[in-house]
Design an enzyme around this catalytic site. Structure first.
Site, PDB file in Angstrom:
ATOM      1  CG  MET A  20      56.912  59.135   0.758  1.00  0.00           C
ATOM      2  SD  MET A  20      57.499  57.596  -0.007  1.00  0.00           S
ATOM      3  CE  MET A  20      57.065  57.895  -1.733  1.00  0.00           C
ATOM      4  CB  CYS A 103      55.223  64.107   9.710  1.00  0.00           C
ATOM      5  SG  CYS A 103      57.028  63.961   9.679  1.00  0.00           S
ATOM      6  N   GLY A 206      50.076  52.254   4.418  1.00  0.00           N
ATOM      7  CA  GLY A 206      50.986  51.538   5.307  1.00  0.00           C
ATOM      8  C   GLY A 206      51.177  50.087   4.899  1.00  0.00           C
ATOM      9  CG  ASP A 207      53.348  47.718   6.580  1.00  0.00           C
ATOM     10  OD1 ASP A 207      54.237  48.593   6.488  1.00  0.00           O
ATOM     11  OD2 ASP A 207      53.122  47.082   7.625  1.00  0.00           O
ATOM     12  NE  ARG A 230      57.951  52.893   4.593  1.00  0.00           N
ATOM     13  CZ  ARG A 230      58.012  52.182   5.714  1.00  0.00           C
ATOM     14  NH1 ARG A 230      59.189  51.936   6.269  1.00  0.00           N
ATOM     15  NH2 ARG A 230      56.924  51.709   6.266  1.00  0.00           N
TER      16      ARG A 230
END
Length: 330
Positions: A20, A103, A206-207, A230
């Protein structure tokens, strides 16, 4: 059965830390490694920056023995420059080289790099082949489902990139046009994994932001491992919690106040050590909110911490708040 990338043994179901920008630097990677992450990557590094010896790009090549296994991730739009950047990155002695074809941000994708290559698979294949031939290290790729809903081409991408020698593929369950909005869709990731032609590890991304989701999606989508981005910011414990759940079937208790404080302090000190006082303190500010999320008065604490410019002042503030919270939560 262990998942392997080349000769790198990642254990039965690895949990990876996503690369990231402005987040997964050595200080952040340090606290994640302490919590059991199986494979990490540098922030993505511009091939143009590397071949021009840009200071910021060269600094991102910094890797440390305790981080292994670790990959250096590069991106670019020019095949010859990517080949040259691969040689420079390989000289920093990572365990693998990763190519970013995922990206979505404008200043990357609109310059023909990152997710932009999903619009030109032939060029993506040639670029990947050039990188594979430029190093003896395993080469992996991170990408998305496609450019938009009308071009979800990752099934073809997986086959063609495997054919030119990549050793693993991470798929983020969104298209480029989705950016980071909406829900990640892992159904196409499962189709890629089920493709009998595919022999390399397929990682889903993802998620994934909870132990329960990691466990459910592991079974539902049949991936070889999960990459977390994240959800690890300010919450490096997610790696140990997921692994504990996989090993025992029981949910681990969340981090104690002491553990939160220790991780934040360590992250700050590593940041200052690596980047210097001013930059280390400034760049740490984006992490405070997540470390203390949900605790009483955490917003006020963050507002104070982002005004402080001296490491000792920050440490003193953390200590006084810790003592107060300890009394309130007792």
């Amino acid at each position: 059965m262990s998942v392997k990338i080349g000769n790198i043994d990642l254990g039965p179901f690895p949990i990876l830390l996503a690369p990231m920008e402005d987040v997964s630097d050595p200080p952040f990677r340090y606290v994640c490694k302490q919590q059991g992450v199986d494979l990490m990557y540098t922030e993505f590094i511009s091939s143009e920056g590397l071949i021009r010896h840009a200071a910021k790009s060269k600094q991102k090549l910094d890797i440390f023995t305790y981080e292994r296994p670790i990959g250096i991730q590069i991106f670019g739009s020019d095949i010859a420059h990517m080949r040259e950047a691969t040689e420079i990155a390989a000289a920093a002695s990572p365990d693998l080289i990763d190519i970013n074809y995922g990206c979505p941000v404008k200043n990357v994708a609109c310059r023909g790099a990152g997710a932009s290559l999903l619009q030109d698979i032939d060029k993506m294949v040639k670029m990947t082949e050039a990188v594979v031939k430029a190093t003896n290290l395993p080469v992996t790729v991170k990408t998305r489902l496609g450019w938009d809903d009308n071009s979800r081409n990752v099934y073809e991408v997986a086959e063609r990139l495997q054919d030119v020698g990549i050793r693993a593929l991470t798929i983020h369950g969104r298209t480029r046009s989705q950016m980071y909005k909406g829900q990640a869709d892992w159904t196409l990731i499962r189709e890629v994994k089920r493709n009998p032609r595919i022999q390399i590890p397929i990682f889903g991304n993802g998620d994934v932001d909870s132990v329960e989701k990691a466990a459910a999606w592991r079974m539902e989508y049949e991936v070889d491992g999960i990459m977390i981005g994240r959800a690890a910011i300010g919450n490096p414990w997610i790696f140990r919690e997921i692994k504990h759940y996989f090993n025992t079937g029981e949910r681990m208790q969340g981090p104690s106040l002491e553990e939160r404080m220790d991780a934040c302090r360590t992250h700050l000190l590593k940041s200052v050590e690596w980047k210097g006082q001013r930059t280390g303190v400034l760049e740490m500010r984006r992490h405070y909110a997540n470390y203390f999320k949900g605790l009483p008065g955490s917003k006020d604490l963050r507002m104070k911490l982002v005004t402080l410019e001296n490491t000792d002042d920050i440490l003193a503030t953390l200590e006084s708040v810790k003592n107060r919270w300890s009394e309130e939560l007792a």
